[in-house]
Design a protein around this motif. Structure first.
Motif, PDB file in Angstrom:
ATOM      1  N   ILE A 168       0.838  -1.206   0.000  1.00 22.33           N
ATOM      2  CA  ILE A 168       0.000   0.000   0.000  1.00 22.33           C
ATOM      3  C   ILE A 168       0.871   1.254   0.000  1.00 22.33           C
ATOM      4  O   ILE A 168       0.619   2.208  -0.756  1.00 22.33           O
ATOM      5  N   LEU A 169       1.909   1.260   0.821  1.00 22.35           N
ATOM      6  CA  LEU A 169       2.773   2.435   0.925  1.00 22.35           C
ATOM      7  C   LEU A 169       3.574   2.651  -0.355  1.00 22.35           C
ATOM      8  O   LEU A 169       3.809   3.787  -0.765  1.00 22.35           O
ATOM      9  N   LEU A 170       3.997   1.575  -1.000  1.00 23.31           N
ATOM     10  CA  LEU A 170       4.709   1.708  -2.271  1.00 23.31           C
ATOM     11  C   LEU A 170       3.780   2.259  -3.358  1.00 23.31           C
ATOM     12  O   LEU A 170       4.220   3.006  -4.237  1.00 23.31           O
ATOM     13  N   GLY A 171       2.499   1.871  -3.284  1.00 24.60           N
ATOM     14  CA  GLY A 171       1.542   2.432  -4.225  1.00 24.60           C
ATOM     15  C   GLY A 171       1.392   3.934  -4.058  1.00 24.60           C
ATOM     16  O   GLY A 171       1.137   4.658  -5.024  1.00 24.60           O
ATOM     17  N   TYR A 172       1.590   4.408  -2.844  1.00 21.69           N
ATOM     18  CA  TYR A 172       1.489   5.843  -2.563  1.00 21.69           C
ATOM     19  C   TYR A 172       2.614   6.627  -3.227  1.00 21.69           C
ATOM     20  O   TYR A 172       2.459   7.806  -3.567  1.00 21.69           O
ATOM     21  N   ILE A 173       3.774   6.005  -3.419  1.00 21.21           N
ATOM     22  CA  ILE A 173       4.931   6.714  -3.989  1.00 21.21           C
ATOM     23  C   ILE A 173       5.224   6.256  -5.429  1.00 21.21           C
ATOM     24  O   ILE A 173       6.368   6.339  -5.890  1.00 21.21           O
ATOM     25  N   LYS A 174       4.221   5.791  -6.130  1.00 19.07           N
ATOM     26  CA  LYS A 174       4.426   5.364  -7.520  1.00 19.07           C
ATOM     27  C   LYS A 174       5.071   6.435  -8.398  1.00 19.07           C
ATOM     28  O   LYS A 174       5.948   6.126  -9.218  1.00 19.07           O
ATOM     29  N   PRO A 175       4.663   7.721  -8.274  1.00 16.68           N
ATOM     30  CA  PRO A 175       5.342   8.741  -9.098  1.00 16.68           C
ATOM     31  C   PRO A 175       6.833   8.819  -8.831  1.00 16.68           C
ATOM     32  O   PRO A 175       7.625   9.016  -9.750  1.00 16.68           O
ATOM     33  N   ALA A 176       7.233   8.676  -7.568  1.00 14.61           N
ATOM     34  CA  ALA A 176       8.663   8.726  -7.247  1.00 14.61           C
ATOM     35  C   ALA A 176       9.395   7.520  -7.806  1.00 14.61           C
ATOM     36  O   ALA A 176      10.535   7.626  -8.276  1.00 14.61           O
ATOM     37  N   ILE A 177       8.754   6.366  -7.783  1.00 14.71           N
ATOM     38  CA  ILE A 177       9.363   5.169  -8.370  1.00 14.71           C
ATOM     39  C   ILE A 177       9.538   5.355  -9.866  1.00 14.71           C
ATOM     40  O   ILE A 177      10.597   5.031 -10.432  1.00 14.71           O
ATOM     41  N   LEU A 178       8.513   5.903 -10.524  1.00 11.61           N
ATOM     42  CA  LEU A 178       8.601   6.158 -11.954  1.00 11.61           C
ATOM     43  C   LEU A 178       9.715   7.160 -12.264  1.00 11.61           C
ATOM     44  O   LEU A 178      10.488   6.970 -13.215  1.00 11.61           O
ATOM     45  N   ALA A 179       9.811   8.212 -11.459  1.00 14.49           N
ATOM     46  CA  ALA A 179      10.864   9.203 -11.671  1.00 14.49           C
ATOM     47  C   ALA A 179      12.241   8.587 -11.497  1.00 14.49           C
ATOM     48  O   ALA A 179      13.165   8.854 -12.276  1.00 14.49           O
ATOM     49  N   GLY A 180      12.398   7.748 -10.476  1.00 14.02           N
ATOM     50  CA  GLY A 180      13.683   7.091 -10.257  1.00 14.02           C
ATOM     51  C   GLY A 180      14.068   6.192 -11.420  1.00 14.02           C
ATOM     52  O   GLY A 180      15.238   6.159 -11.829  1.00 14.02           O
ATOM     53  N   VAL A 211       8.045  14.409 -13.246  1.00 15.34           N
ATOM     54  CA  VAL A 211       7.280  13.478 -12.414  1.00 15.34           C
ATOM     55  C   VAL A 211       7.672  13.639 -10.954  1.00 15.34           C
ATOM     56  O   VAL A 211       6.810  13.667 -10.055  1.00 15.34           O
ATOM     57  N   LEU A 212       8.979  13.764 -10.691  1.00 14.41           N
ATOM     58  CA  LEU A 212       9.446  13.905  -9.312  1.00 14.41           C
ATOM     59  C   LEU A 212       8.968  15.219  -8.694  1.00 14.41           C
ATOM     60  O   LEU A 212       8.585  15.262  -7.521  1.00 14.41           O
ATOM     61  N   ARG A 213       8.954  16.287  -9.471  1.00 13.66           N
ATOM     62  CA  ARG A 213       8.502  17.578  -8.947  1.00 13.66           C
ATOM     63  C   ARG A 213       7.010  17.537  -8.630  1.00 13.66           C
ATOM     64  O   ARG A 213       6.573  18.082  -7.604  1.00 13.66           O
ATOM     65  N   ARG A 214       6.226  16.926  -9.490  1.00 14.70           N
ATOM     66  CA  ARG A 214       4.792  16.810  -9.206  1.00 14.70           C
ATOM     67  C   ARG A 214       4.551  16.004  -7.951  1.00 14.70           C
ATOM     68  O   ARG A 214       3.659  16.332  -7.150  1.00 14.70           O
ATOM     69  N   PHE A 215       5.335  14.960  -7.759  1.00 14.96           N
ATOM     70  CA  PHE A 215       5.179  14.153  -6.549  1.00 14.96           C
ATOM     71  C   PHE A 215       5.530  14.984  -5.314  1.00 14.96           C
ATOM     72  O   PHE A 215       4.854  14.903  -4.284  1.00 14.96           O
ATOM     73  N   SER A 216       6.589  15.795  -5.402  1.00 18.36           N
ATOM     74  CA  SER A 216       6.996  16.629  -4.257  1.00 18.36           C
ATOM     75  C   SER A 216       5.913  17.643  -3.918  1.00 18.36           C
ATOM     76  O   SER A 216       5.600  17.881  -2.749  1.00 18.36           O
ATOM     77  N   HIS A 217       5.307  18.243  -4.957  1.00 19.96           N
ATOM     78  CA  HIS A 217       4.227  19.218  -4.705  1.00 19.96           C
ATOM     79  C   HIS A 217       3.025  18.515  -4.084  1.00 19.96           C
ATOM     80  O   HIS A 217       2.368  19.072  -3.186  1.00 19.96           O
ATOM     81  N   ALA A 218       2.717  17.304  -4.551  1.00 17.64           N
ATOM     82  CA  ALA A 218       1.589  16.573  -3.982  1.00 17.64           C
ATOM     83  C   ALA A 218       1.849  16.234  -2.511  1.00 17.64           C
ATOM     84  O   ALA A 218       0.931  16.277  -1.685  1.00 17.64           O
ATOM     85  N   GLN A 219       3.100  15.903  -2.199  1.00 16.61           N
ATOM     86  CA  GLN A 219       3.451  15.588  -0.812  1.00 16.61           C
ATOM     87  C   GLN A 219       3.270  16.815   0.087  1.00 16.61           C
ATOM     88  O   GLN A 219       2.758  16.709   1.206  1.00 16.61           O
TER      89      GLN A 219
END
Length: 305
Positions: free
Chosen positions: A205-217, A295-303
């Motif tokens: 579940i927690l990994l699903g929450y950070i999917k954008p960061a995984i994609l960016a990596g 993708v990483l920037r969008r994830f950071s803004h969402a966080q």
């Protein structure tokens, strides 16, 4: 005061942008002769005909190198993805406190090692191991499968290059995934476990929450892998070859430039062809890295939101 500080940084930003623009212009200017002679065929044909005495008979096509670059980079991502996610989860959730920082330091050191060290290790350790314990058994029993249909005589192949690149880019991908996984609010973790989830289910579940960061990596790792030169040239086989088998030798754009640039100046169009190949690699790397950063920037803004 803050506005003055921002203004003082503008010259440095302009300098970086100018250097970047000059790089693009340099590649384009140096590539023009081969573009005028061959056009788009430089990217769509697999021919490398160097004629020293008659430049008009020269013909260069880098399709095999483009194929090899993409092939090995995709293999690298397939290797790095499970390694990066597993390492990030282990360091954050399972590693003892006294081991967390040493493990992180080790990955940081791996990211900073000269690539020639990986290349030598790959040529003398990884290639023989893959040839004897992976390629040969698969070829003997599953050679009817296209992926395993090429006889692994020397072991220098797309697979060797892909595995080596996967190991090399794992520290870059894992650092992004690890930090994103660490940033998940503790209340989210408590909420997951309060629902009766096991540790495995909670991790999913927690990994699903950070999917954008995984994609960016993964995107940034792909961009890093596709531009690698020295290590790949030592293990990929350096052959103009387009073959679906993992065990076939091949070329990448980076290894092609590294191997051919030394004697390219004695030919009429080879230097321009290599610059055209480098320009294609430049564009691919730019697009992939920009996509990863977005993708990483969008994830950071969402966080933060």
């Amino acid at each position: 005061m803050r506005d003055k500080f921002k203004l003082s940084l503008l010259p440095f930003c302009a300098l970086v942008f100018e250097i970047f623009s000059l790089m693009i212009l340099t590649y384009l200017a140096a590539s023009l002769p081969i573009f005028k002679k061959e056009g788009i065929q430089i990217y769509t044909t697999n021919v490398w005909k160097a004629v020293e005495d008659n430049p008009e008979k020269e013909f260069y096509g880098v399709l095999a190198a483009i194929y090899g670059s993409v092939y090995t980079s995709v293999l690298a991502v397939l290797v790095a993805l499970p390694l990066s996610i597993s390492f990030a989860v282990f360091v954050i959730d399972y590693a003892p406190s006294r081991l967390k920082e040493p493990l992180i330091v080790i990955t940081d050191v791996m990211a900073g090692l000269p690539t020639i060290i990986y290349g030598i290790w790959g040529a003398f350790v990884l290639v023989p191991f893959l040839r004897d314990y992976v390629m040969r058994p698969l070829y003997d029993h599953l050679s009817f499968v296209p992926l395993f249909s090429f006889e692994p005589a020397g072991g220098y192949s797309f697979l060797a290059a892909g595995v080596l690149l996967g190991i090399m880019v794992t520290p870059f991908a894992s650092s992004i995934i690890r930090e994103a996984y660490r940033m998940i609010p503790f209340t989210y973790r408590e909420a997951v476990f309060s629902l009766g989830a096991t540790r495995y289910e909670a991790t999913k579940i927690l990994l699903g929450y950070i999917k954008p960061a995984i994609l960016a990596g993964i995107l940034l790792a792909f961009g890093r892998a596709i531009g690698e030169t020295v290590a790949v040239s030592l293990v990929v086989g350096n052959t103009f070859n387009i073959h679906p088998s993992l065990f076939a030798p091949g070329y990448t754009i980076s290894s092609l430039i590294a191997n051919q640039f030394g004697n390219a100046f004695i030919y009429g169009y080879m230097v321009s062809a290599l610059f055209a190949a480098g320009f294609f690699l430049f564009v691919i790397g730019l697009v992939v890295n920009v996509a990863g950063l977005i993708v990483l920037r969008r994830f950071s803004h969402a966080q933060r939101g």
